[in-house]
Design a protein around this motif. Sequence first.
Motif, short mmCIF file in Angstrom:
data_model
loop_
_atom_site.label_atom_id
_atom_site.label_comp_id
_atom_site.label_asym_id
_atom_site.label_seq_id
_atom_site.Cartn_x
_atom_site.Cartn_y
_atom_site.Cartn_z
N TRP A 163 -4.17 -11.91 -9.55
CA TRP A 163 -5.02 -10.65 -9.15
C TRP A 163 -4.72 -10.14 -7.88
O TRP A 163 -4.27 -9.21 -7.79
CB TRP A 163 -6.51 -11.09 -9.54
N LYS A 164 -4.76 -11.00 -6.88
CA LYS A 164 -4.56 -10.71 -5.50
C LYS A 164 -4.19 -12.02 -4.81
O LYS A 164 -4.78 -13.12 -5.04
CB LYS A 164 -5.72 -10.04 -4.94
N LYS A 165 -3.23 -11.85 -3.91
CA LYS A 165 -2.60 -13.00 -3.17
C LYS A 165 -2.83 -12.68 -1.71
O LYS A 165 -3.19 -11.62 -1.17
CB LYS A 165 -1.18 -13.18 -3.30
N ASN A 166 -3.11 -13.83 -1.04
CA ASN A 166 -3.13 -14.00 0.47
C ASN A 166 -1.74 -13.58 0.76
O ASN A 166 -1.03 -14.84 0.91
CB ASN A 166 -4.01 -15.16 0.91
N ILE A 167 -1.64 -12.56 1.30
CA ILE A 167 0.01 -12.00 1.76
C ILE A 167 0.44 -13.15 3.01
O ILE A 167 1.46 -13.62 2.80
CB ILE A 167 0.03 -10.64 2.22
N GLU A 168 -0.35 -13.25 3.95
CA GLU A 168 0.17 -14.07 5.36
C GLU A 168 0.38 -15.53 4.92
O GLU A 168 1.40 -15.99 5.31
CB GLU A 168 -0.95 -13.98 6.08
N ASN A 170 0.91 -16.55 1.44
CA ASN A 170 1.80 -16.58 0.18
C ASN A 170 1.03 -17.45 -0.61
O ASN A 170 1.64 -18.20 -1.15
CB ASN A 170 3.24 -17.03 0.23
N ARG A 171 -0.36 -17.24 -0.77
CA ARG A 171 -1.11 -18.20 -1.79
C ARG A 171 -2.01 -17.24 -2.60
O ARG A 171 -2.42 -16.11 -2.40
CB ARG A 171 -1.83 -19.06 -1.33
N SER A 172 -2.55 -17.98 -4.01
CA SER A 172 -3.71 -17.15 -4.51
C SER A 172 -4.90 -17.25 -3.80
O SER A 172 -4.93 -18.32 -2.94
CB SER A 172 -3.59 -17.92 -5.99
N LEU A 173 -5.71 -16.32 -4.08
CA LEU A 173 -7.15 -16.65 -3.37
C LEU A 173 -7.81 -17.98 -4.11
O LEU A 173 -7.87 -18.22 -5.20
CB LEU A 173 -7.92 -15.45 -3.87
N SER A 174 -8.60 -18.29 -3.13
CA SER A 174 -9.56 -19.49 -3.63
C SER A 174 -10.72 -18.94 -4.43
O SER A 174 -11.16 -17.71 -4.42
CB SER A 174 -10.20 -20.09 -2.40
N TYR A 175 -11.48 -19.90 -5.08
CA TYR A 175 -12.68 -19.59 -5.75
C TYR A 175 -13.76 -18.80 -4.69
O TYR A 175 -14.20 -17.86 -5.07
CB TYR A 175 -13.42 -20.89 -6.41
N ILE A 176 -13.84 -19.36 -3.46
CA ILE A 176 -14.68 -18.81 -2.69
C ILE A 176 -14.34 -17.51 -2.27
O ILE A 176 -15.08 -16.57 -2.14
CB ILE A 176 -14.86 -19.68 -1.48
N GLU A 177 -13.05 -17.31 -1.84
CA GLU A 177 -12.61 -15.93 -1.79
C GLU A 177 -12.83 -14.76 -2.82
O GLU A 177 -13.29 -13.62 -2.76
CB GLU A 177 -10.87 -16.08 -1.33
N LEU A 178 -12.35 -15.39 -3.90
CA LEU A 178 -12.68 -14.60 -5.35
C LEU A 178 -14.18 -14.35 -5.33
O LEU A 178 -14.68 -13.14 -5.93
CB LEU A 178 -12.34 -15.20 -6.47
N ASP A 180 -16.12 -13.13 -3.36
CA ASP A 180 -16.13 -12.14 -2.41
C ASP A 180 -15.52 -10.95 -2.89
O ASP A 180 -16.29 -9.74 -3.37
CB ASP A 180 -15.93 -12.27 -1.01
N GLU A 181 -14.31 -11.01 -3.00
CA GLU A 181 -13.53 -10.14 -3.13
C GLU A 181 -13.40 -9.57 -4.92
O GLU A 181 -13.59 -8.40 -5.20
CB GLU A 181 -12.02 -10.26 -2.92
N LEU A 182 -13.26 -10.52 -5.69
CA LEU A 182 -12.98 -10.25 -7.07
C LEU A 182 -14.30 -9.69 -7.62
O LEU A 182 -14.45 -8.57 -8.22
CB LEU A 182 -12.66 -11.37 -7.90
N VAL A 183 -15.59 -10.35 -7.25
CA VAL A 183 -16.95 -9.74 -7.67
C VAL A 183 -17.19 -8.56 -7.29
O VAL A 183 -17.48 -7.53 -8.06
CB VAL A 183 -18.08 -10.91 -7.29
N SER A 184 -17.07 -8.13 -6.05
CA SER A 184 -17.01 -6.89 -5.51
C SER A 184 -16.30 -5.67 -6.24
O SER A 184 -16.83 -4.72 -6.42
CB SER A 184 -17.25 -6.77 -3.88
N LEU A 494 -0.94 -8.31 -8.30
CA LEU A 494 -0.87 -6.88 -8.73
C LEU A 494 -0.41 -6.07 -7.50
O LEU A 494 -0.72 -6.23 -6.13
CB LEU A 494 -2.27 -6.53 -8.97
N ASP A 495 0.01 -4.91 -7.74
CA ASP A 495 0.65 -3.98 -6.93
C ASP A 495 -0.42 -2.92 -6.56
O ASP A 495 -0.43 -1.85 -6.41
CB ASP A 495 1.86 -3.13 -7.60
N TRP A 496 -1.16 -3.62 -5.58
CA TRP A 496 -2.48 -2.94 -4.90
C TRP A 496 -2.08 -1.59 -4.17
O TRP A 496 -2.81 -0.63 -3.79
CB TRP A 496 -3.38 -3.62 -3.95
N HIS A 497 -0.82 -1.64 -3.33
CA HIS A 497 -0.15 -0.48 -2.55
C HIS A 497 -0.25 0.74 -3.34
O HIS A 497 -0.21 1.77 -2.64
CB HIS A 497 0.99 -0.81 -2.04
#
Length: 636
Positions: A163-168, A170-178, A180-184, A494-497
Amino acid sequence: MGIVTSYSLFSEFDIHLFKAGKHYRLFKKMGSHLTTINGISGTYFAIWAPSAKSVSVVGDFNHWAEGEHLLNVRWDQSGIWEGFIPDIKKGDIYKYKIHSNHNDIQTEKADPYARRCEHPPKTASVVWEDEYQWNDNNWLQNRKKHNTNDAPFSVYEVHLGSWKKNIEENRSLSYIELADELVSYVKKMEFTHVELMPVMEYPYDPSWGYQLTGYFAPTSRFGYPDEFKLLVDKFHASDIGVILDWVPSHFPEDAHGLGLFDGTSLYEHPDKRKGYHPDWKSLVFNYGRNEVKSFLISNAIFWLDQYHIDGLRVDAVASMLFLDYSRKEGEWEPNIFGGRENLEAITFMKELNEEIYASFPDVQTIAEESTSFPMVSKPTYLGGLGFGMKWMMGWMHDTLQYFAKEPVYRKHHQNELTFSMTYAFTENFMLPLSHDEVVHGKSSIIGRMPGDEWQQFANLRLLYSYMFTHPGTNLLFMGAEFAQRAEWDFQHSLDWHLLQYDYHSGIQKIIIDLNILYKNNPALYEQQFTISGFEWINYEDHQNSVIAYIRKGTKEKDSLIVVCNFTPVPRTNYRIGLPKKGKLVEVFNSDAKKYNGSGISNTEEIKIMLKNWQYRKYAAEITIPPLATVVFKIKQ
């Protein structure tokens, strides 16, 4: 380290239920369970291996040496091996070393009931006990109003890893990060539910999670089990239901998985004509074996009970229903009545749904079923399979096929659009534009739209507007909500840009507004599964490629008039028949400038005339923008 002590969590009644295929809470008995006996802390293990002559628990705690911790076989011919091992604690990793009575085969297996697994490519199980404290009591008490058949049900389908990667990093987001970001994000997009592609542990990333080995463990790729619970909890705090993809149809042949578990075909059907899936090169469950039914139904109940999941979308139901699925003549054996139906799988699915709805009447089960098998979403007492909903694969196929055509040719194919209404109310249908439609060379959804850039995006807005006003519930795969151009790739974000461009941000805005339109208008959901909620105004105008229909709630005043123009030619003074007098007020227009449309609209109220038209007493003349859907209300 102490020796194995005889100890059991099983009563005689547990064993009776297990052998009868009626034990639906096996996760409370099987697997590894931290406990204390006579003041000594340790772990109780229980595993089903009826063809074993010995079962050892091996792990770091005994240097993976078999024989040091041998489990005891129960006396009751249940095939269950069990025992208490002192000093094994939370976080210890383990497997079962099994010596089979069958040809002296030896296997080393992960625990099918493990609550946590090692991070792939490692394959061991982890002794685990969750400590998460839930905060979603308010959601659970009110869940029924979110999940009933007369409630709005709009689903955002997500693959957590891409769904979204941590670009810096180069990994998938964690459950904790999701959390916040996916829920919102899902909240911002106004979806009512999120559907997660399989989160149960799986060894092979390119399977997308559909080849499971850890049925009772959320994948460790994104964090710990209690962190996945946090993600679910955060969705509930935002009034968003969580649906999980669930795969009871097949499983991989990985050495640590369920295949040949005790040296024999224990979980899979021993006959390759029923036990091997040629499409996916995987093994098929033996639905006629009672203990396997207990395992599968217990697994479904586990996610609803332990993880507060609000629905299960059951994958590949068609492959379970038919003995000849993906098989040529001579590669399958008819049932006892000479038919192609898998009677044991049908019985399993009925029992699955009966138990789920008996224990959790406020959840949904959704069948991904692609054939015309009857009564998939009808109650079992009427002869149905008992699912709450069924994916409307015919609508998806016909609609995408229609939209791929240049508008000049659409007048010859209008029946591809209108045909869905001939069977729309035979099941409780969900309209899916899922991950399966944007992979394997099929192109993205926007990539299928014909014409120049303006027409492509107008077509996409028209498609989504038609989808959201068509009877049934809705599902949209991630990326489609902002017109991702590339096919989905599970390895990349995903290509969020793209959202910096007006056309793409316009698609995102229309999805938000379509979800709001859907949720705020009872005409679109109160009777979404019944013929009472729909009425044609005009489906015969092939020449102009225009259709018009009424969506109805339980109250007449809530009705909506929907008109779609599938050509890039604006229609002015277009007359439609109407059921009553008053004035037409435009409440939605997919051609609005805020979506990057041309802005053609009905800006003023339109007086309804007393004039017979299209078999109705009243009529009005409207403007229909190019490649657009317009929705009206009748104001008295």
